[in-house]
Write a protein that holds these residues in place. Structure first.
Motif, PDB file in Angstrom:
ATOM      1  N   VAL A 114       0.834  -1.212   0.000  1.00 49.18           N
ATOM      2  CA  VAL A 114       0.000   0.000   0.000  1.00 49.18           C
ATOM      3  C   VAL A 114       0.872   1.267   0.000  1.00 49.18           C
ATOM      4  O   VAL A 114       0.446   2.317  -0.495  1.00 49.18           O
ATOM      5  CB  VAL A 114      -0.973   0.012   1.193  1.00 49.18           C
ATOM      6  N   ARG A 115       2.081   1.184   0.531  1.00 50.19           N
ATOM      7  CA  ARG A 115       2.972   2.340   0.540  1.00 50.19           C
ATOM      8  C   ARG A 115       3.418   2.694  -0.879  1.00 50.19           C
ATOM      9  O   ARG A 115       3.528   3.878  -1.229  1.00 50.19           O
ATOM     10  CB  ARG A 115       4.185   2.041   1.424  1.00 50.19           C
ATOM     11  N   ASP A 116       3.639   1.701  -1.701  1.00 49.08           N
ATOM     12  CA  ASP A 116       4.174   1.929  -3.046  1.00 49.08           C
ATOM     13  C   ASP A 116       3.092   1.993  -4.125  1.00 49.08           C
ATOM     14  O   ASP A 116       3.422   2.191  -5.308  1.00 49.08           O
ATOM     15  CB  ASP A 116       5.167   0.815  -3.405  1.00 49.08           C
ATOM     16  N   TYR A 117       1.844   1.849  -3.743  1.00 51.37           N
ATOM     17  CA  TYR A 117       0.773   1.793  -4.754  1.00 51.37           C
ATOM     18  C   TYR A 117       0.643   3.144  -5.461  1.00 51.37           C
ATOM     19  O   TYR A 117       0.707   4.211  -4.843  1.00 51.37           O
ATOM     20  CB  TYR A 117      -0.553   1.423  -4.094  1.00 51.37           C
ATOM     21  N   ASN A 118       0.447   3.083  -6.755  1.00 49.45           N
ATOM     22  CA  ASN A 118       0.282   4.299  -7.564  1.00 49.45           C
ATOM     23  C   ASN A 118      -1.152   4.812  -7.440  1.00 49.45           C
ATOM     24  O   ASN A 118      -2.082   4.223  -7.982  1.00 49.45           O
ATOM     25  CB  ASN A 118       0.607   3.986  -9.028  1.00 49.45           C
ATOM     26  N   ARG A 119      -1.318   5.925  -6.747  1.00 48.42           N
ATOM     27  CA  ARG A 119      -2.655   6.469  -6.465  1.00 48.42           C
ATOM     28  C   ARG A 119      -2.996   7.536  -7.510  1.00 48.42           C
ATOM     29  O   ARG A 119      -2.397   8.610  -7.543  1.00 48.42           O
ATOM     30  CB  ARG A 119      -2.698   7.014  -5.040  1.00 48.42           C
ATOM     31  N   LYS A 120      -4.011   7.220  -8.299  1.00 46.39           N
ATOM     32  CA  LYS A 120      -4.358   8.062  -9.443  1.00 46.39           C
ATOM     33  C   LYS A 120      -5.392   9.123  -9.102  1.00 46.39           C
ATOM     34  O   LYS A 120      -5.521  10.114  -9.844  1.00 46.39           O
ATOM     35  CB  LYS A 120      -4.897   7.181 -10.575  1.00 46.39           C
ATOM     36  N   LYS A 121      -6.146   8.925  -8.036  1.00 46.00           N
ATOM     37  CA  LYS A 121      -7.217   9.855  -7.677  1.00 46.00           C
ATOM     38  C   LYS A 121      -6.862  10.615  -6.401  1.00 46.00           C
ATOM     39  O   LYS A 121      -6.133  10.105  -5.542  1.00 46.00           O
ATOM     40  CB  LYS A 121      -8.523   9.098  -7.469  1.00 46.00           C
ATOM     41  N   LEU A 122      -7.430  11.814  -6.280  1.00 49.36           N
ATOM     42  CA  LEU A 122      -7.185  12.618  -5.085  1.00 49.36           C
ATOM     43  C   LEU A 122      -7.987  12.082  -3.899  1.00 49.36           C
ATOM     44  O   LEU A 122      -7.460  11.985  -2.787  1.00 49.36           O
ATOM     45  CB  LEU A 122      -7.543  14.080  -5.349  1.00 49.36           C
ATOM     46  N   PHE A 123      -9.255  11.720  -4.113  1.00 49.70           N
ATOM     47  CA  PHE A 123     -10.070  11.213  -3.014  1.00 49.70           C
ATOM     48  C   PHE A 123     -11.144  10.271  -3.537  1.00 49.70           C
ATOM     49  O   PHE A 123     -11.380  10.175  -4.753  1.00 49.70           O
ATOM     50  CB  PHE A 123     -10.695  12.365  -2.196  1.00 49.70           C
ATOM     51  N   SER A 124     -11.780   9.570  -2.617  1.00 47.62           N
ATOM     52  CA  SER A 124     -12.834   8.607  -2.954  1.00 47.62           C
ATOM     53  C   SER A 124     -13.956   8.716  -1.941  1.00 47.62           C
ATOM     54  O   SER A 124     -13.774   9.217  -0.818  1.00 47.62           O
ATOM     55  CB  SER A 124     -12.276   7.182  -2.976  1.00 47.62           C
ATOM     56  N   PHE A 125     -15.128   8.225  -2.352  1.00 46.27           N
ATOM     57  CA  PHE A 125     -16.263   8.146  -1.434  1.00 46.27           C
ATOM     58  C   PHE A 125     -17.006   6.846  -1.699  1.00 46.27           C
ATOM     59  O   PHE A 125     -17.467   6.606  -2.815  1.00 46.27           O
ATOM     60  CB  PHE A 125     -17.203   9.334  -1.600  1.00 46.27           C
ATOM     61  N   ILE A 126     -17.092   5.991  -0.669  1.00 45.68           N
ATOM     62  CA  ILE A 126     -17.734   4.683  -0.791  1.00 45.68           C
ATOM     63  C   ILE A 126     -18.882   4.610   0.207  1.00 45.68           C
ATOM     64  O   ILE A 126     -18.690   4.830   1.411  1.00 45.68           O
ATOM     65  CB  ILE A 126     -16.730   3.553  -0.516  1.00 45.68           C
TER      66      ILE A 126
END
Length: 497
Positions: A306-318
């Motif tokens: 999870v530390r190295d995961y490439n995060r493409k979005k600024l935020f999420s809502f579930i």
């Protein structure tokens, strides 16, 4: 020399005769003195013989003397009974706060409350999936296609109401458990209150909501170990929020049970997913997520992932887009807002997506986003907060009440791992969520995420196996805290006596 002046030396025979004659004359004239001398001589002779060890001669006979008793080394006689082992020490390095005794409650208070034929999660049936795998649920095998290596083996379909089963299973396997109540510091009550009351929450029959609770208290209060401290050394687990067990006396208020308002429960410690801030007996513990690593290596591997995961979005809502949400409900506002900001936000509606059976429906969006929005729902807390953090995403809160929970598990500095945005400012449009989150630099986000990742071990529940772990999970922290609290209370009570 004159022969007349020199005396002649008597002959030896004459000398001996003369001496004996003198002794005879002396003995005859002093008979008592010589009898006394003879008596002393005889006594000395006897003492000398008694103290002199006998001479040791080798035994040259082929068989033992018949006058001696022969005892063989290896006999068929029954050995004397061994002394009983002393009881184990009350406090040890492994159990510094003592030992716990788990009551053997009748099955009607735990096992019989679980739905036996519902082993898979069903969105429309909150009881489904609780019983399987001691509450951990079925393996989330669908993540095999999503996660690399063997990371999927740590994931399960865990029902959020399974906390009572998880704690009961861990207590029964704990190395500080004792089967002798006389050696116990604390007593665990394995009553599944959340399941007992949850079955009747939407009914108007208040007596049904209290029935199992009253029956359980009647049973446990009859135990001699309850009577010693009136339950103050007892603890239990409740898998629902505290408000489901604090029904008011107002006849018009029919929601929930009055279990935690009952007099007998005022001294009992309870682990609960959301506590009442004014009750010190409520100890809030994290909701169970689907992540249950078996070894330290599995946990470390996940943290690196999870530390190295490439995060493409600024935020999420579930969330579940419930039609019962009010027009001004913050969840509805955030859901609509996230869809409008689709370039920066990923929205997941679990009412459409099969989130309960497909873990990737929620896990992947959380992995891909820097932040996750956590507006207040029916209660101040939710399972979604911990799912967000397990995925390494930074939670965004809108009410400060959320920070009043989970003191033992979350960092003490809220800014170090989360973001707070005032709810009313979002409602009236003076603050835009996207603009607030965009103000954080990459370095600031990285620091917050690192704090979240460091916290993961404290908010998850391990799946016990033969492996040795080098860290404490949420259960360990809760258990150790309650045991230490009970130990200190008993020591204080003993001091005052």
């Amino acid at each position: 020399m004159d022969s007349q002046t020199v005396k002649k030396t008597p002959k030896p025979s004459n000398f001996v005769k003369s001496t004996l004659h003198s002794i005879k004359i002396h003995f005859s004239s002093h008979p008592r003195f010589w009898l006394f001398i003879a008596f002393l001589w005889a006594q000395a002779l006897i003492i000398s013989i008694a103290r002199t060890p006998p001479l040791c001669f080798p035994d040259r006979s082929s068989s033992p003397s018949p006058s001696l008793r022969y005892v063989p080394i290896h006999s068929n006689t029954t050995p004397a009974a061994a002394l009983p082992e002393p009881p184990p020490a009350l406090y040890t390095d492994d159990c510094p706060s003592g030992r716990v005794f788990s009551y053997d409650l009748p099955p009607s208070f735990h096992r019989d409350l679980v739905v036996p034929n519902c082993t898979d999660l069903d969105f429309w049936n909150w009881e489904c999936g609780i019983i399987s795998n001691h509450g951990y649920g079925r393996a989330a095998s669908e993540l095999r296609r999503t996660l690399p290596a063997d990371l999927h083996k740590s994931w399960y379909h865990t029902n959020q109401f399974s906390l009572e089963l998880l704690f009961h299973h861990r207590i029964l396997k704990h190395n500080c458990r004792t089967l002798d109540p006389d050696l116990a510091t604390a007593f665990y009550i394995p009553f599944y209150a959340g399941l007992a009351v949850g079955k009747h929450l939407w009914d108007n029959d208040t007596s049904a909501k209290d029935r199992h609770c009253k029956m359980m208290l009647t049973w446990v209060k009859s135990q001699p170990y309850w009577k010693k401290m009136n339950g103050s050394d007892h603890f239990m687990t409740i898998s629902r929020i505290t408000w489901d067990f604090r029904r008011l006396t107002d006849p018009g208020k029919s929601w929930g049970s009055s279990f935690l308002n009952m007099p007998s429960m005022q001294k009992v410690i309870r682990f609960i997913v959301e506590k009442y801030p004014g009750d010190d007996m409520d100890l809030s513990v994290p909701y169970p997520t689907g992540f249950h690593p078996k070894t330290t290596e599995s946990l470390i591997q996940w943290q690196g992932f999870v530390r190295d995961y490439n995060r493409k979005k600024l935020f999420s809502f579930i969330a579940t887009d419930d039609k019962n949400w009010g027009k001004n409900d913050l969840r509805r506002l955030m859901s609509d807002y996230c869809r409008r900001e689709s370039s920066s936000c990923v929205a997941v509606d679990c009412g459409v997506s099969d989130c309960t059976k497909n873990s990737s429906a929620t896990l992947i969006p959380l992995l891909e986003s820097e932040f996750c929005l956590q507006p207040k729902g029916e209660s101040y807390t939710s399972k979604a907060v911990f799912e967000c953090m397990v995925a390494g995403s930074v939670p965004v809160f809108f009410v400060k009440t959320s920070y009043e929970q989970y003191e033992w598990f979350l960092p003490g500095e809220p800014d170090s791992y989360s973001v707070f945005i005032e709810e009313e400012e979002v409602r009236n449009g003076t603050v835009a969520v996207k603009e607030v989150l965009q103000r954080f630099s990459k370095e600031e986000i990285q620091r917050k995420r690192e704090r979240v990742i460091e916290t993961i071990p404290r908010i998850i529940y391990l799946k016990p196996n033969a492996g040795i772990k080098s860290f404490k999970d949420a259960f360990d922290i809760a258990f150790d805290g309650a045991m230490e609290r009970i130990k200190e209370e008993k020591e204080w009570a003993d001091f005052l006596r």
